[in-house]
Design a protein around this motif. Structure first.
Motif, PDB file in Angstrom:
ATOM      1  N   GLN A  10      34.257 -50.300  27.408  1.00  0.00           N
ATOM      2  CA  GLN A  10      35.229 -51.046  26.629  1.00  0.00           C
ATOM      3  C   GLN A  10      36.629 -50.745  27.130  1.00  0.00           C
ATOM      4  O   GLN A  10      36.910 -49.659  27.609  1.00  0.00           O
ATOM      5  N   ASN A  11      37.488 -51.742  26.994  1.00  0.00           N
ATOM      6  CA  ASN A  11      38.894 -51.552  27.372  1.00  0.00           C
ATOM      7  C   ASN A  11      39.643 -50.883  26.232  1.00  0.00           C
ATOM      8  O   ASN A  11      39.520 -51.276  25.083  1.00  0.00           O
ATOM      9  N   ARG A  12      40.461 -49.870  26.564  1.00  0.00           N
ATOM     10  CA  ARG A  12      41.306 -49.225  25.567  1.00  0.00           C
ATOM     11  C   ARG A  12      42.687 -49.023  26.176  1.00  0.00           C
ATOM     12  O   ARG A  12      42.835 -48.926  27.394  1.00  0.00           O
ATOM     13  N   PRO A  13      43.716 -48.945  25.332  1.00  0.00           N
ATOM     14  CA  PRO A  13      45.074 -48.795  25.860  1.00  0.00           C
ATOM     15  C   PRO A  13      45.247 -47.429  26.538  1.00  0.00           C
ATOM     16  O   PRO A  13      44.561 -46.454  26.190  1.00  0.00           O
ATOM     17  N   PRO A  14      46.153 -47.346  27.523  1.00  0.00           N
ATOM     18  CA  PRO A  14      46.363 -46.060  28.198  1.00  0.00           C
ATOM     19  C   PRO A  14      46.955 -45.032  27.233  1.00  0.00           C
ATOM     20  O   PRO A  14      47.707 -45.352  26.334  1.00  0.00           O
ATOM     21  N   GLU A  15      46.624 -43.796  27.443  1.00  0.00           N
ATOM     22  CA  GLU A  15      47.026 -42.719  26.547  1.00  0.00           C
ATOM     23  C   GLU A  15      47.837 -41.692  27.341  1.00  0.00           C
ATOM     24  O   GLU A  15      47.471 -41.323  28.450  1.00  0.00           O
ATOM     25  N   ASN A  16      48.933 -41.243  26.771  1.00  0.00           N
ATOM     26  CA  ASN A  16      49.764 -40.223  27.412  1.00  0.00           C
ATOM     27  C   ASN A  16      49.231 -38.862  26.994  1.00  0.00           C
ATOM     28  O   ASN A  16      49.138 -38.551  25.813  1.00  0.00           O
ATOM     29  N   GLN A  17      48.923 -38.046  27.956  1.00  0.00           N
ATOM     30  CA  GLN A  17      48.332 -36.745  27.665  1.00  0.00           C
ATOM     31  C   GLN A  17      49.353 -35.742  27.133  1.00  0.00           C
ATOM     32  O   GLN A  17      48.991 -34.746  26.544  1.00  0.00           O
ATOM     33  N   ASP A  18      50.662 -35.980  27.356  1.00  0.00           N
ATOM     34  CA  ASP A  18      51.693 -35.036  26.932  1.00  0.00           C
ATOM     35  C   ASP A  18      52.081 -35.201  25.466  1.00  0.00           C
ATOM     36  O   ASP A  18      52.662 -34.292  24.884  1.00  0.00           O
ATOM     37  N   LEU A  19      51.803 -36.322  24.856  1.00  0.00           N
ATOM     38  CA  LEU A  19      52.234 -36.551  23.483  1.00  0.00           C
ATOM     39  C   LEU A  19      51.606 -35.576  22.490  1.00  0.00           C
ATOM     40  O   LEU A  19      52.313 -35.041  21.640  1.00  0.00           O
ATOM     41  N   PRO A  20      50.348 -35.311  22.517  1.00  0.00           N
ATOM     42  CA  PRO A  20      49.799 -34.343  21.549  1.00  0.00           C
ATOM     43  C   PRO A  20      50.409 -32.951  21.743  1.00  0.00           C
ATOM     44  O   PRO A  20      50.690 -32.261  20.767  1.00  0.00           O
ATOM     45  N   PHE A  21      50.601 -32.551  22.990  1.00  0.00           N
ATOM     46  CA  PHE A  21      51.189 -31.240  23.240  1.00  0.00           C
ATOM     47  C   PHE A  21      52.615 -31.165  22.691  1.00  0.00           C
ATOM     48  O   PHE A  21      52.999 -30.182  22.071  1.00  0.00           O
ATOM     49  N   LEU A  22      53.425 -32.210  22.913  1.00  0.00           N
ATOM     50  CA  LEU A  22      54.799 -32.231  22.426  1.00  0.00           C
ATOM     51  C   LEU A  22      54.863 -32.255  20.909  1.00  0.00           C
ATOM     52  O   LEU A  22      55.726 -31.622  20.304  1.00  0.00           O
ATOM     53  N   SER A  23      53.967 -32.966  20.278  1.00  0.00           N
ATOM     54  CA  SER A  23      53.988 -33.009  18.817  1.00  0.00           C
ATOM     55  C   SER A  23      53.611 -31.648  18.232  1.00  0.00           C
ATOM     56  O   SER A  23      54.165 -31.226  17.216  1.00  0.00           O
ATOM     57  N   ILE A  24      52.684 -30.956  18.866  1.00  0.00           N
ATOM     58  CA  ILE A  24      52.311 -29.617  18.390  1.00  0.00           C
ATOM     59  C   ILE A  24      53.484 -28.658  18.576  1.00  0.00           C
ATOM     60  O   ILE A  24      53.813 -27.864  17.689  1.00  0.00           O
ATOM     61  N   LEU A  25      54.151 -28.749  19.725  1.00  0.00           N
ATOM     62  CA  LEU A  25      55.289 -27.885  20.013  1.00  0.00           C
ATOM     63  C   LEU A  25      56.440 -28.149  19.033  1.00  0.00           C
ATOM     64  O   LEU A  25      57.049 -27.210  18.504  1.00  0.00           O
ATOM     65  N   ALA A  26      56.733 -29.415  18.775  1.00  0.00           N
ATOM     66  CA  ALA A  26      57.797 -29.759  17.831  1.00  0.00           C
ATOM     67  C   ALA A  26      57.452 -29.264  16.424  1.00  0.00           C
ATOM     68  O   ALA A  26      58.320 -28.768  15.691  1.00  0.00           O
ATOM     69  N   GLY A  27      56.207 -29.376  16.035  1.00  0.00           N
ATOM     70  CA  GLY A  27      55.799 -28.888  14.726  1.00  0.00           C
ATOM     71  C   GLY A  27      55.958 -27.377  14.604  1.00  0.00           C
ATOM     72  O   GLY A  27      56.406 -26.872  13.568  1.00  0.00           O
ATOM     73  N   GLU A  28      55.618 -26.641  15.651  1.00  0.00           N
ATOM     74  CA  GLU A  28      55.787 -25.186  15.620  1.00  0.00           C
ATOM     75  C   GLU A  28      57.256 -24.792  15.539  1.00  0.00           C
ATOM     76  O   GLU A  28      57.628 -23.881  14.789  1.00  0.00           O
ATOM     77  N   ILE A  29      58.101 -25.462  16.328  1.00  0.00           N
ATOM     78  CA  ILE A  29      59.547 -25.147  16.311  1.00  0.00           C
ATOM     79  C   ILE A  29      60.136 -25.431  14.935  1.00  0.00           C
ATOM     80  O   ILE A  29      60.900 -24.630  14.396  1.00  0.00           O
ATOM     81  N   LEU A  30      59.774 -26.577  14.352  1.00  0.00           N
ATOM     82  CA  LEU A  30      60.288 -26.902  13.022  1.00  0.00           C
ATOM     83  C   LEU A  30      59.784 -25.937  11.964  1.00  0.00           C
ATOM     84  O   LEU A  30      60.517 -25.600  11.031  1.00  0.00           O
ATOM     85  N   SER A  31      58.552 -25.496  12.089  1.00  0.00           N
ATOM     86  CA  SER A  31      58.034 -24.571  11.075  1.00  0.00           C
ATOM     87  C   SER A  31      58.684 -23.188  11.189  1.00  0.00           C
ATOM     88  O   SER A  31      58.875 -22.514  10.184  1.00  0.00           O
ATOM     89  N   GLN A  32      59.038 -22.771  12.389  1.00  0.00           N
ATOM     90  CA  GLN A  32      59.640 -21.444  12.553  1.00  0.00           C
ATOM     91  C   GLN A  32      61.160 -21.462  12.362  1.00  0.00           C
ATOM     92  O   GLN A  32      61.728 -20.549  11.777  1.00  0.00           O
ATOM     93  N   TYR A  33      61.817 -22.478  12.892  1.00  0.00           N
ATOM     94  CA  TYR A  33      63.283 -22.493  12.890  1.00  0.00           C
ATOM     95  C   TYR A  33      63.864 -23.666  12.108  1.00  0.00           C
ATOM     96  O   TYR A  33      65.008 -24.044  12.311  1.00  0.00           O
ATOM     97  N   GLY A  34      63.120 -24.233  11.205  1.00  0.00           N
ATOM     98  CA  GLY A  34      63.556 -25.422  10.483  1.00  0.00           C
ATOM     99  C   GLY A  34      64.808 -25.203   9.657  1.00  0.00           C
ATOM    100  O   GLY A  34      65.740 -26.022   9.676  1.00  0.00           O
ATOM    101  N   TRP A  35      64.857 -24.100   8.922  1.00  0.00           N
ATOM    102  CA  TRP A  35      66.024 -23.844   8.073  1.00  0.00           C
ATOM    103  C   TRP A  35      67.279 -23.602   8.920  1.00  0.00           C
ATOM    104  O   TRP A  35      68.369 -24.026   8.554  1.00  0.00           O
ATOM    105  N   TYR A  36      67.097 -22.922  10.038  1.00  0.00           N
ATOM    106  CA  TYR A  36      68.250 -22.687  10.918  1.00  0.00           C
ATOM    107  C   TYR A  36      68.755 -24.000  11.515  1.00  0.00           C
ATOM    108  O   TYR A  36      69.963 -24.230  11.619  1.00  0.00           O
ATOM    109  N   LEU A  37      67.836 -24.853  11.919  1.00  0.00           N
ATOM    110  CA  LEU A  37      68.233 -26.151  12.470  1.00  0.00           C
ATOM    111  C   LEU A  37      68.930 -27.006  11.416  1.00  0.00           C
ATOM    112  O   LEU A  37      69.930 -27.682  11.705  1.00  0.00           O
ATOM    113  N   LEU A  38      68.423 -26.973  10.205  1.00  0.00           N
ATOM    114  CA  LEU A  38      69.048 -27.738   9.129  1.00  0.00           C
ATOM    115  C   LEU A  38      70.451 -27.221   8.834  1.00  0.00           C
ATOM    116  O   LEU A  38      71.411 -28.004   8.724  1.00  0.00           O
ATOM    117  N   ALA A  39      70.617 -25.895   8.732  1.00  0.00           N
ATOM    118  CA  ALA A  39      71.940 -25.321   8.457  1.00  0.00           C
ATOM    119  C   ALA A  39      72.905 -25.601   9.605  1.00  0.00           C
ATOM    120  O   ALA A  39      74.076 -25.944   9.381  1.00  0.00           O
TER     121      ALA A  39
END
Length: 155
Positions: A10-39
């Motif tokens: 079956q045909n499926r749209p192309p998938e970027n392999q870096d997107l899941p990694f970047l979303s996980i990384l962004a989630g970790e940064i926000l969870s650890q340094y979220g309050w500092y980034l907000l301030a």
């Protein structure tokens, strides 16, 4: 690059392999340094607002125009120059008085110097010419000598 076929064919749209990694990384940064980034973001925002207020209030402020009004500036400069000239004239007058006093005192001293020289020549000298304040009257058995250099030789 329209689509990618998977193992089932079956045909499926192309998938970027870096997107899941970047979303996980962004989630970790926000969870650890979220309050500092907000301030930090809030502080930067407030600083920018403060700068905008100062920049917008500068030219429309009446104090700004009063300080930079050309006629007021010219009057202020002329008044300062007049005050400087007046102070300089006062100083010149005081200096002339002091110079006159010095001339008068030197004239008096010139007439009294011949009598002062006569009294000085008649005085007896306190010390002889070969006197040294460090060595005393010169010679003698009781003169002080500095100690030896190096370690003491007591044994």
């Amino acid at each position: 690059m329209d689509s990618v076929r998977d193992s089932s064919g079956q045909n499926r749209p192309p998938e970027n392999q870096d997107l899941p990694f970047l979303s996980i990384l962004a989630g970790e940064i926000l969870s650890q340094y979220g309050w500092y980034l907000l301030a930090g973001t809030i502080m930067v925002y407030l600083f920018i607002q403060h700068l905008r207020k100062r920049m917008s209030a500068g030219p429309s402020d009446p104090i700004f125009y009063s300080l930079h009004d050309s006629s007021k500036v010219a009057r202020r400069q002329t008044s300062q120059e007049a005050a400087h000239r007046k102070m300089q004239e006062e100083l010149n007058a005081k200096a002339a008085i002091i110079i006159e006093k010095q001339k008068q005192s030197t004239d008096k001293a010139g007439s009294s110097s011949s009598t002062a020289q006569k009294t000085k020549t008649g005085k007896k000298q306190l010390r002889s010419n070969d006197y040294s304040p460090l060595m005393g009257q010169g010679g003698g058995t009781c003169s002080w000598r500095p100690g030896r250099r190096g370690p003491s030789s007591g044994g």
